[in-house]
Every structure is written in C-alpha cells, then in structure tokens.
Design an enzyme around this catalytic site. Structure first.
Site, PDB file in Angstrom:
ATOM      1  N   TYR A 179      90.515  64.071  26.806  1.00 23.18           N
ATOM      2  CA  TYR A 179      91.268  65.311  27.026  1.00 23.18           C
ATOM      3  C   TYR A 179      92.073  65.259  28.329  1.00 23.18           C
ATOM      4  O   TYR A 179      92.554  66.280  28.798  1.00 23.18           O
ATOM      5  CB  TYR A 179      90.319  66.509  27.097  1.00 23.18           C
ATOM      6  CG  TYR A 179      89.770  66.936  25.751  1.00 23.18           C
ATOM      7  CD1 TYR A 179      88.981  66.076  25.003  1.00 23.18           C
ATOM      8  CD2 TYR A 179      90.018  68.196  25.243  1.00 23.18           C
ATOM      9  CE1 TYR A 179      88.458  66.462  23.785  1.00 23.18           C
ATOM     10  CE2 TYR A 179      89.504  68.604  24.022  1.00 23.18           C
ATOM     11  CZ  TYR A 179      88.733  67.727  23.305  1.00 23.18           C
ATOM     12  OH  TYR A 179      88.217  68.117  22.090  1.00 23.18           O
TER      13      TYR A 179
ATOM     14  N   LYS B 296      78.903  56.300  23.660  1.00 25.12           N
ATOM     15  CA  LYS B 296      79.313  55.239  22.732  1.00 25.12           C
ATOM     16  C   LYS B 296      79.546  53.980  23.572  1.00 25.12           C
ATOM     17  O   LYS B 296      80.578  53.306  23.465  1.00 25.12           O
ATOM     18  CB  LYS B 296      80.601  55.676  21.988  1.00 25.12           C
ATOM     19  CG  LYS B 296      81.035  54.763  20.867  1.00 25.12           C
ATOM     20  CD  LYS B 296      80.206  54.878  19.613  1.00 25.12           C
ATOM     21  CE  LYS B 296      80.629  53.858  18.579  1.00 25.12           C
ATOM     22  NZ  LYS B 296      79.788  53.889  17.362  1.00 25.12           N
TER      23      LYS B 296
ATOM     24  N   ASP C  82      77.148  58.278  16.992  1.00 25.56           N
ATOM     25  CA  ASP C  82      77.097  58.316  15.523  1.00 25.56           C
ATOM     26  C   ASP C  82      75.670  58.553  15.042  1.00 25.56           C
ATOM     27  O   ASP C  82      75.420  59.345  14.129  1.00 25.56           O
ATOM     28  CB  ASP C  82      77.715  57.053  14.901  1.00 25.56           C
ATOM     29  CG  ASP C  82      77.385  55.775  15.651  1.00 25.56           C
ATOM     30  OD1 ASP C  82      76.847  55.867  16.767  1.00 25.56           O
ATOM     31  OD2 ASP C  82      77.649  54.684  15.127  1.00 25.56           O
TER      32      ASP C  82
ATOM     33  N   ASP D   7      82.730  68.298  22.005  1.00 23.31           N
ATOM     34  CA  ASP D   7      83.498  69.206  21.158  1.00 23.31           C
ATOM     35  C   ASP D   7      82.989  69.118  19.720  1.00 23.31           C
ATOM     36  O   ASP D   7      82.697  70.132  19.068  1.00 23.31           O
ATOM     37  CB  ASP D   7      84.978  68.800  21.235  1.00 23.31           C
ATOM     38  CG  ASP D   7      85.866  69.708  20.412  1.00 23.31           C
ATOM     39  OD1 ASP D   7      85.619  70.915  20.409  1.00 23.31           O
ATOM     40  OD2 ASP D   7      86.803  69.200  19.773  1.00 23.31           O
TER      41      ASP D   7
END
Ligand code: ATP
Length: 334
Positions: A123, A172, A205, A229
C-alpha cells in the site's frame, strides 16, 4: 463535550453514521460531532476526495469516526483511506472479530483480534508502468523495521493487557524473503521482550485455511498491510459478515475509527445497511476516550437488538431496516 470529526462518507455511509450518532446521543456519550467531507462525494463536490479542510479538522481534534469511502477500481484517485492512514501515521489497524451469541455460529466461537500494519507494504503507493505500452506493471512493497516493530509491539501489548496467551504472526517469508522476511525477523526479536506471551508464525496461505478449519486456534494475529486486509474480511466472514466488524486506526497522536466494510453501493440509499460494524468502531472510540463502561452498556443494547429477527437487518438474517434496528438499540438503552 468531546469534539470528534465525523466523515459520513459514500454509499451507505450517511445512513449508518446517522444510526451511530443517534445511538451515541441517546446513550449520553458527550460527543460533539464536527462534520467533514471525504470520498467520492467530496471529489464530485470539491474536486478533491480528501479536502484540505478535512485534514485540518482531524489535525485540530485528533479523533475521527469515518464512514466508508469509495475508492475507484483500477484508475482514478488514490485511496483516501490509505492517504489518511499515511498522513496521520496511523500505523496500527486493529480489527476484532468476535462471535455474537445466537446470531451466526457456523464456525463455532471465534474471538480474534487482527493487527494489520497500516502504512506500508504493497500500500506504499509505489506503482509504475514498466514500459510505454503499459503491458508491464510494477509495485514495490516497503517494509521497515520501525513500522514492523510498532505493529508487533501493539499486538503483544494488547495480548498482555487482555490476557491473551499467544500472538500469531502471519507472513510469506518463504517467497518474499526480504519484505516479509524482515517483518518475521522483527516479530521474533520483539517476542523475546514478552516471555509470558506465546509466539508462533505461520505462512499466509496456510493461515487462510487454518482460519476456516480451526479459527479457535487464534487469538491475537499480526500481519502486514495486504494480508491483514484480506484476512480481516475472512475473519468478518467467520462471525457473520462485514456488517458486524469494526476497526480502529491508531497512531501516536491521532486515531480514526471505521467499519471494516466498504461503501456497499449495491444497497446504498435503501435503508438496508447494518450499522453494527460502525457502531462497534464507535465503541472502540469510546474505549479510546476512556469510557469503557459506556461502551459496554451500548454493546449490551446492540446485542439485544441483534437478537431480535424483526429488528436486525437482512444481511444478518433479519427483517428490519437500518432505522428499525437503530431505534431498537435506543429502546434497549433505556
Ligand atoms: P467498496 O468499493 O467501497 O469497498 P464494495 O461493494 O466492493 O465497496 P463492501 O462495501 O465491503 O465492498 O461490500 C461487500 C458486500 O458486503 C456487499 O454485497 C455489501 O452490500 C455487503 N455489505 C457491506 N457492508 C454492509 C453493511 N454494513 N450492511 C449490510 N451489508 C453490507
């Protein structure tokens, strides 16, 4: 009276903010609302989705309650939500998702508080075309040690103050070895300062699946901006939908409270919107103002109104409208 900036926003924003101000006035919250423009409506009226006057009002009063603001998809102006978080350094986005007894229980009892880093990651606004034909797009995710440390500490401090036994950091770092790797490293370092709180890390994930299969495993969750988010919408789904989850954006000097959901243009102007999410955000605002007892009192009235199928709104299986629901809450406050 405490002055708080009120941005009604776009879509269902004006309807749900009217519900919230009605309930808070009825409860005697002692808030004087200072109305300010923002979003698509402000863009159409003033040519700027975040007018300077709105920024000045927040600078002056330091606290705001914000309805949802529409962000154009693809092109158009930059997200006002993101700009506000960056201008006021609202590094911590706190998004609780808690099961409401008797309302929605497909996923068992869920009680999650998600801490989302709110100013960086993907972002950061660093996007560009990689060629003149615009056939290649590039986005840069910025993650700093300083911002990561602030959000991870906010999550641990919350765990300490609310007797939560564990913080789960979502990342991640197997693929994004630098940006997500730094966030994980900072988390591991900060965790050493909180020996009484457990710490685990999990790849995003896997987290998405675990939250669906076994959400009771999680209490306090901390992650970077984009993952936060997405996972906070998932968390909303675990407790009955976007109409039920509020959030706080907190920095050192300013705080802006808003619902997790967007402007819901599909139901705007139809008196169908559920104001609960913005009401829960307003309760976080009351907590922030040092009025937790009043917040609890109002929460009780909201839960009582939600329990009645005739007054609650359609998104949570009711037959009521924004206004019948608001009036039912006011009646329960008496
Ligand atoms: P935006 O572009 O502003 O994010 P959106 O439509 O993409 O808007 P949301 O506004 O979050 O995303 O809405 C997603 C879905 O959830 C829509 O079907 C909407 O009607 C529903 N929804 C969101 N908020 C509420 C609410 N407060 N009450 C009832 N339904 C809601």
């Amino acid at each position: 009276m405490t002055k708080v900036v009120l941005i009604p926003g776009d879509g269902i924003g004006p309807e749900i903010t009217a519900g919230v101000t009605r309930v808070l006035e009825k409860a005697g919250a002692g808030i004087e609302w200072v109305e300010a423009a923002g979003g698509l409506g402000a863009y159409e009226e003033f040519g700027d989705p975040l007018p300077e006057e709105t920024i000045d009002k927040i600078k002056e009063h330091r606290i705001a309650l914000k309805g949802p603001l529409t962000t154009p998809v693809g092109g158009g102006f930059r997200s006002v939500n993101v700009r506000l978080r960056q201008i006021f350094k609202l590094y911590s986005n706190i998004r609780p998702a808690k099961t409401i007894p008797g309302l929605f229980n497909k996923c068992g009892d869920v009680d999650l508080v998600l801490f989302r880093e709110n100013t960086q990651g993907l972002y950061s606004g660093l996007e560009q075309w990689g060629d003149e034909a615009q056939s290649r797009a590039e986005s840069v995710a910025v993650v700093t040690r300083e911002a990561s440390e602030k959000i991870v500490r906010a999550a641990f401090d919350y765990a300490v103050h609310h007797d939560r036994d564990k913080v789960t950091l979502v990342h991640k770092a197997n693929i994004l070895k630098l940006s997500s790797g730094l966030f994980l490293k900072v988390g591991e370092d900060v965790a050493k300062d909180y020996p009484k709180v457990g710490f685990e890390n999990i790849i995003v994930d896997n987290m998405a699946m675990q939250m669906v299969m076994n959400p009771q495993r999680f209490g306090v969750v901390v992650t970077t901006n984009l993952f936060g988010d997405i996972l906070s919408d998932l968390a909303s789904g675990l407790v009955g939908g976007l109409g039920l989850t509020g959030s706080a954006n907190i920095g050192e000097n300013y705080a802006i409270f808003e619902a997790v959901h967007g402007s819901a243009p599909d139901i705007a102007g139809q008196n169908k919107a559920n104001p609960t999410a913005l009401l829960f955000s307003a309760l976080m605002l009351l907590d922030y103002l040092g009025k937790p007892d009043l917040a609890e009192h109002i929460r009780g009235a909201i839960l009582a109104a939600l329990a009645d199928e005739n007054t609650r709104t359609g998104d949570v299986g009711g037959k009521g409208s924004t206004t019948t629901f608001t009036e039912a809450i006011c009646a329960h406050l008496d």
